[in-house]
Design an enzyme around this catalytic site. Structure first.
Site, PDB file in Angstrom:
ATOM      1  CG  ASN A   1      -0.264   3.216   6.098  1.00 30.18           C
ATOM      2  OD1 ASN A   1       0.033   3.954   7.036  1.00 30.18           O
ATOM      3  ND2 ASN A   1      -0.891   2.060   6.270  1.00 30.18           N
ATOM      4  CD1 TRP A   2       4.944   7.334   4.723  1.00 32.45           C
ATOM      5  CD2 TRP A   2       5.660   8.899   6.175  1.00 32.45           C
ATOM      6  NE1 TRP A   2       5.480   8.380   4.000  1.00 32.45           N
ATOM      7  CE2 TRP A   2       5.919   9.350   4.862  1.00 32.45           C
ATOM      8  CE3 TRP A   2       6.011   9.719   7.249  1.00 32.45           C
ATOM      9  CZ2 TRP A   2       6.529  10.578   4.613  1.00 32.45           C
ATOM     10  CZ3 TRP A   2       6.612  10.937   6.998  1.00 32.45           C
ATOM     11  CH2 TRP A   2       6.872  11.362   5.689  1.00 32.45           C
ATOM     12  CE  LYS A   3       1.543  -0.498   6.937  1.00 29.01           C
ATOM     13  NZ  LYS A   3       1.496  -1.932   6.779  1.00 29.01           N
TER      14      LYS A   3
ATOM     15  CG  HIS B   1      -4.177  -0.528   7.811  1.00 33.46           C
ATOM     16  ND1 HIS B   1      -3.529  -1.601   8.395  1.00 33.46           N
ATOM     17  CD2 HIS B   1      -3.525  -0.275   6.647  1.00 33.46           C
ATOM     18  CE1 HIS B   1      -2.522  -1.957   7.605  1.00 33.46           C
ATOM     19  NE2 HIS B   1      -2.506  -1.176   6.545  1.00 33.46           N
TER      20      HIS B   1
ATOM     21  CD  GLU C   1      -0.345  -2.749   9.756  1.00 35.82           C
ATOM     22  OE1 GLU C   1      -0.216  -1.525   9.963  1.00 35.82           O
ATOM     23  OE2 GLU C   1       0.254  -3.350   8.845  1.00 35.82           O
TER      24      GLU C   1
ATOM     25  CD  GLU D   1      -4.000  -2.032   2.665  1.00 34.52           C
ATOM     26  OE1 GLU D   1      -2.981  -1.628   2.126  1.00 34.52           O
ATOM     27  OE2 GLU D   1      -4.219  -1.901   3.873  1.00 34.52           O
TER      28      GLU D   1
ATOM     29  N   GLY E   1       2.838  -6.431   4.225  1.00 30.72           N
ATOM     30  CA  GLY E   1       4.149  -6.499   4.876  1.00 30.72           C
ATOM     31  C   GLY E   1       4.801  -7.871   4.793  1.00 30.72           C
TER      32      GLY E   1
ATOM     33  CB  SER F   1       3.784  -7.197  -0.622  1.00 34.72           C
ATOM     34  OG  SER F   1       3.914  -7.596   0.732  1.00 34.72           O
TER      35      SER F   1
ATOM     36  N   GLY G   1       2.681   0.565   1.885  1.00 32.05           N
ATOM     37  CA  GLY G   1       3.285   0.641   3.217  1.00 32.05           C
ATOM     38  C   GLY G   1       4.794   0.759   3.098  1.00 32.05           C
ATOM     39  N   GLY G   2       5.482  -0.368   3.265  1.00 30.95           N
ATOM     40  CA  GLY G   2       6.945  -0.391   3.288  1.00 30.95           C
ATOM     41  C   GLY G   2       7.621   0.417   2.187  1.00 30.95           C
TER      42      GLY G   2
HETATM   43  P1  PGA Z   1       2.842  -3.021   2.706  1.00 32.28           P
HETATM   44  O1  PGA Z   1       1.641  -2.378   3.542  1.00 32.28           O
HETATM   45  O2  PGA Z   1       2.932  -2.250   1.414  1.00 32.28           O
HETATM   46  O3  PGA Z   1       4.069  -2.815   3.573  1.00 32.28           O
HETATM   47  O4  PGA Z   1       2.510  -4.442   2.498  1.00 32.28           O
HETATM   48  C1  PGA Z   1       0.477  -1.966   2.911  1.00 32.28           C
HETATM   49  C2  PGA Z   1      -0.482  -1.411   3.938  1.00 32.28           C
HETATM   50  O5  PGA Z   1      -0.545  -1.959   5.029  1.00 32.28           O
HETATM   51  O6  PGA Z   1      -1.188  -0.425   3.677  1.00 32.28           O
END
Ligand code: PGA
Length: 255
Positions: A9-11, A98, A100, A170, A176, A216, A237-238
């Site tokens: 997930n590149w956000k 998600h 966010e 999640e 993050g 994470s 994500g990251g």
């Molecule tokens: P993260 O994000 O790996 O940077 O914690 C995961 C996500 O939000 O899907």
């Protein structure tokens, strides 16, 4: 046997050119260690989606996902993207719910239920995210919180439609933050989610639904997380923004 899946997930990251370059790097990185048993899904921004889908469609084991879709079919919704538009790019998946989106854009379970419906109606597979926040975890209300998200976001579905989903657990406090759920916490929640699905839809369905872990997850901790019996992969994500790390995560499943 459930599918093993890793989603990147590149956000809101990467310019157009940087995104296409990252895809090339990921493909290159995996050429020598293809992890054929793992479904690899890349969820770039809408900006990249059509080009990414074109690039990846000829490659075995790669798919693309959108990070969101609107809940209405089409119309005067400036700045929004409809599920049918996503499907027209060649993407077959869409992340829905998600944390966010829930937190920064006020998306609640009722709205997410509509998004799931429109995604399914357009033959997109929803990757439905759920998870408790820190307050809920500390108050030991995490099971209840997740149960409510399941119930209000998904339990209106028929068994046939429910069986088309991917679920991503999640915990909000792990996204993050560099804090990962322990093996015990991850497996405990995944097992709980599966048993709740079992109660509602029965074993045939609960045993085939992929449940991914996100928060994470990285090249160091993926191996032990993916070894948990009810963890079928990760939503990353990251660490999905670096080809070497993403490829290492994809190769973290034990045989
Ligand atoms: P993260 O994000 O790996 O940077 O914690 C995961 C996500 O939000 O899907």
């Amino acid at each position: 046997m459930r599918k093993k899946i890793v989603v990147g997930n590149w956000k809101m990251n990467k310019s157009f050119d940087e995104g296409l370059k990252l895809i090339d790097e990921i493909v290159k990185e995996l050429a020598s260690q293809p992890a054929d048993n793992v479904l690899k899904i890349i969820a770039p921004s809408f900006l990249h989606l059509a080009a990414a889908s074109q690039k990846l469609k000829s490659l075995k084991g790669f798919e693309t996902a959108a990070q969101n879709c609107h809940h209405i079919a089409n119309g005067a919704y400036t700045g929004e993207i409809a599920a049918a538009m996503i499907a027209s790019t060649g993407a077959d998946y869409v992340i829905i719910g998600h944390s966010e989106r829930r937190l920064y854009f006020g998306e609640n379970n009722a709205l997410l239920a509509q998004k799931v419906n429109i995604a399914l109606a357009n033959n997109l597979t929803p990757i439905f995210c759920l998870g408790e926040n820190l307050e809920e975890r500390n108050a030991k209300q995490h099971l209840e919180a997740v149960k409510q998200q399941l119930k209000e976001g998904l339990y209106h579905l028929t068994a046939a439609d429910f069986s088309r989903l991917i679920i991503a657990y999640e915990p909000v406090w792990a996204i993050g933050t560099g804090v990962t759920a322990s093996i015990h916490q991850a497996q405990g929640m995944h097992n709980y989610i599966r048993s709740e699905i079992n109660k509602k839809y029965g074993k045939d369905i609960s045993s085939i639904i992929p449940i991914l872990y996100g928060g994470s997850c990285n090249a160091q901790n993926a191996k032990e997380l993916f070894a948990c019996i009810d963890v079928d992969g990760g939503l990353i994500g990251g660490a999905s923004l670096k080809a070497v790390d993403f490829a290492a995560i994809i190769n973290s499943f034990s045989e």
